[in-house]
Design a protein around this motif. Sequence first.
Motif, mmCIF file in Angstrom:
data_model
loop_
_atom_site.group_PDB
_atom_site.id
_atom_site.type_symbol
_atom_site.label_atom_id
_atom_site.label_comp_id
_atom_site.label_asym_id
_atom_site.label_seq_id
_atom_site.Cartn_x
_atom_site.Cartn_y
_atom_site.Cartn_z
ATOM 1 N N HIS A 10 -0.410 -36.535 -10.089
ATOM 2 C CA HIS A 10 -1.693 -37.788 -8.774
ATOM 3 C C HIS A 10 -2.080 -38.122 -9.529
ATOM 4 O O HIS A 10 -2.392 -37.959 -10.287
ATOM 5 N N ILE B 161 -5.218 -29.423 -5.864
ATOM 6 C CA ILE B 161 -3.655 -30.147 -5.447
ATOM 7 C C ILE B 161 -2.156 -29.388 -5.039
ATOM 8 O O ILE B 161 -2.418 -28.635 -3.858
ATOM 9 N N SER C 161 9.093 -24.937 -7.906
ATOM 10 C CA SER C 161 8.940 -26.582 -7.741
ATOM 11 C C SER C 161 8.451 -27.280 -9.688
ATOM 12 O O SER C 161 7.748 -26.473 -10.143
ATOM 13 N N LYS D 186 -0.547 -27.726 -1.801
ATOM 14 C CA LYS D 186 0.674 -27.770 -1.038
ATOM 15 C C LYS D 186 0.545 -26.543 -0.195
ATOM 16 O O LYS D 186 1.697 -26.207 0.127
ATOM 17 N N TRP D 187 0.534 -25.747 -1.512
ATOM 18 C CA TRP D 187 1.539 -24.297 -1.395
ATOM 19 C C TRP D 187 0.162 -23.260 -0.821
ATOM 20 O O TRP D 187 0.562 -22.162 -0.540
ATOM 21 N N GLU E 78 5.102 -33.791 -10.988
ATOM 22 C CA GLU E 78 5.180 -34.610 -9.712
ATOM 23 C C GLU E 78 3.918 -34.748 -10.605
ATOM 24 O O GLU E 78 2.499 -34.310 -10.562
#
Lengths: 515, 269
Positions: A76, A13, A30, A17-18, A74
């Motif tokens: 997922h 992930i 983050s 994202k990055w 966060e």
Amino acid sequence: MSVAFTHLPTDRIARLKWGKSWILNARADSPPLAVTDVENNAVRIVAHEAYAARFSIFRGQALSDARALVPDLECHTRDRAAERSLLGSLAAWCERYTPLVALDGEDALFMDVTGCTHLFGGEASFVADVETRITAQGFTVRVCLADTAGAAWAMARHGTGRIIARDQHIQAISSLPLAALRLDTSVVASLGRVGFKTIGCIADLPRAPLTARFGRHLLDRLDQASGRQDEIISPLMPVAELASEKRFAEPIVHEDDIKRCIGILAGNIIALLERRDLGVRTCEVKLFRVDGEVQSLGVHAANPLRDPDRIAGLFHERLGRLHSDLDAGFGFDIVRLNILQADPFNGDQHDLVERKDTGERYAALIDRLGARLGTNRVLQFSFADTHIPERRFALVPVSGRDGKTDPDQVALPRPSRAPTRPLVLLERPEPIDAIAQVPDSPPSRFRWRKVVYEIARSEGPERIACEWWRDGRASLSRDYFRVEDTQGYRFWLFRYGLYDRETTRPNWYMHGLFA
Amino acid sequence: MTAIASIGTAKPATNQSQGPSPGPGDNDRQTGVSFGIPDLDRHLNGGIWTNALHEVRCSLARDFACAAGFALGLAAQFGKPDARRIFWVIDPAASVDSGLPFPDGLSEHGIDPKMMVFARPITLRDALWSADQAAKCSDLSAVIFQVKGNPKHFDMTATRRLMLRARESGVLVCVLRQSGDQEASATATRWHVEIMPSGPDPDFEPGPGQARHVQTLERNRHGRTGQWTLSWNPENRTFEDGTPKAQTAHRVRRIHASADRPDSPAEVG
């Protein structure tokens, strides 16, 4: 060598994202990442980032508790399929080091690197190379190189060394906890109750009582770790018989360079083939990209080849087909030619300009067409012994017959001025509206594709019964008629079902046209 | 029905017409191979060139079988003799409408289905490339390139290239155009095929007999154009003159046309 991806789900992930180089670029500011799944009827954390450990988040923690500690965590949900495919592509990429790469569980790889490390200037630089490249792609990884797979596994996850020197593995793992032996938690717990905490404790115990008390599996694992028993690692991709590869210090991008490289590799491998008196039937070129992807091009020949120009020519056609799909990214730094199937080579292959050897140019044509269009698009007839017309034949690839092109022997009709079979058969019988006298007469008029045809002559019926052993007893017979209309068109149509004996409303179908 | 001379563009029948001089590597096919039908051979100035590009065209999808039969007949009679394979490039758009050759039917037509090879490309570009490669291969007897309509990229340059390849290798290349219009191209001959009622079947009077087609030679590079009725003899693998001699159109008992009208209302009283 064991390569353990300790945080694979979150790394996946994070990469999305990055970007892939998120580790190298110092983590973005983050909230911490975690991956959750339903375990024991509660939503729990199954994986978290290394950064998240600071906040006392651990595996198995209930999500609500974690949220209480870190409100902006966060989360997922776990996607096992994506993780599996990611591991697969990592394995494909790791083939640049050795062809013997195997998956180990859901988040690790085994690589058999016996004899490969010297190519990288020694074991230390090999391990460093693996670590840096994988980290550069955005994965946290722990590697360990050891004599046995079991020892490497143990050290990678529970130890601190990266290379275990030859014959030192038993000593090195003796201080590791028992979980490092890949045992079930229940066995580990029961051993712990008896007082055994590390591998060193049980390594020298008498074997029979251990087996009796804790099962055969414990001893197997011990033996695998110490090397007394061999562990079978089955590689993910089939290992090629012969391979030739070229590594580039500066990655190549242009198609012409790739073509030239393939030509050089083909030339290199011919010497090996000649020594074994073999010719190439199937081979593939693997292009390893710098940033972790692998492209593979396969080529098949009907007869064994030994001419490097012809092999290179087939790959040119193949590249031509891929033209726009070949994405070089930042370039390819390894190009490898694998020979997947080689057969005994018979006959010379000089450069024939034009000579008696018929079949040679035809075989070359078939190979070229197969390389460019795909081998499933160069077809010939193959026959089956049945009465049902559309099942009598099939179009099969030409090169799938070991170089010979003799189909099965089925009796074919003789040439005749009044043919009973149409020249052209429709792909599927098309329904028509027909008027005919019951029970057995040919139609007097019918409508097909919105045009009405009046029949002037006809012949039939030719009854082709159903194949009850394939279609079931409820299937109907066909009565075929050869009809000619007033203009001269000749059709082959059938009535599906006998009137009153099989069905009360038989339908009519158009199946083929005569020349 | 005798030949109708000079339809459309008539070329004067000059005596020197062996056509353009054969290219290098041409294996002595300077005179055409004769059809065996004197009038047709006269129009072709000796016969049909076998190492050349020809076109067979039909107007409707239902004519496809006739056109395919004619093209296969040309391939069988005039293809390269020492080779036997026929290469067929399928047009995916066409086969949905018209279907594919049926091996039993091919065998009855006089062609060995084991000697047929098919290519099924996806794009027209790949199809042209395949035809090109096949035309270069002198191990083939003939190449049939099936195309539907008049696609833009199959233009004069493409046909010229096929013609040159055919000339060098000796292979007969035939374009089988389905539902297409006339188009200027570099072919040696262009034929338009239409169906005709068939001849009598000696064994079974009411049945369909030997096929007859009206072949219109629309373009002839080395001679005049014309129209003939031909039929194919599968046993000898040759074309024959198909003009009907006596018309015995024996008809089957047919249901009257009023059979599909609704029943008339019963009369009152």
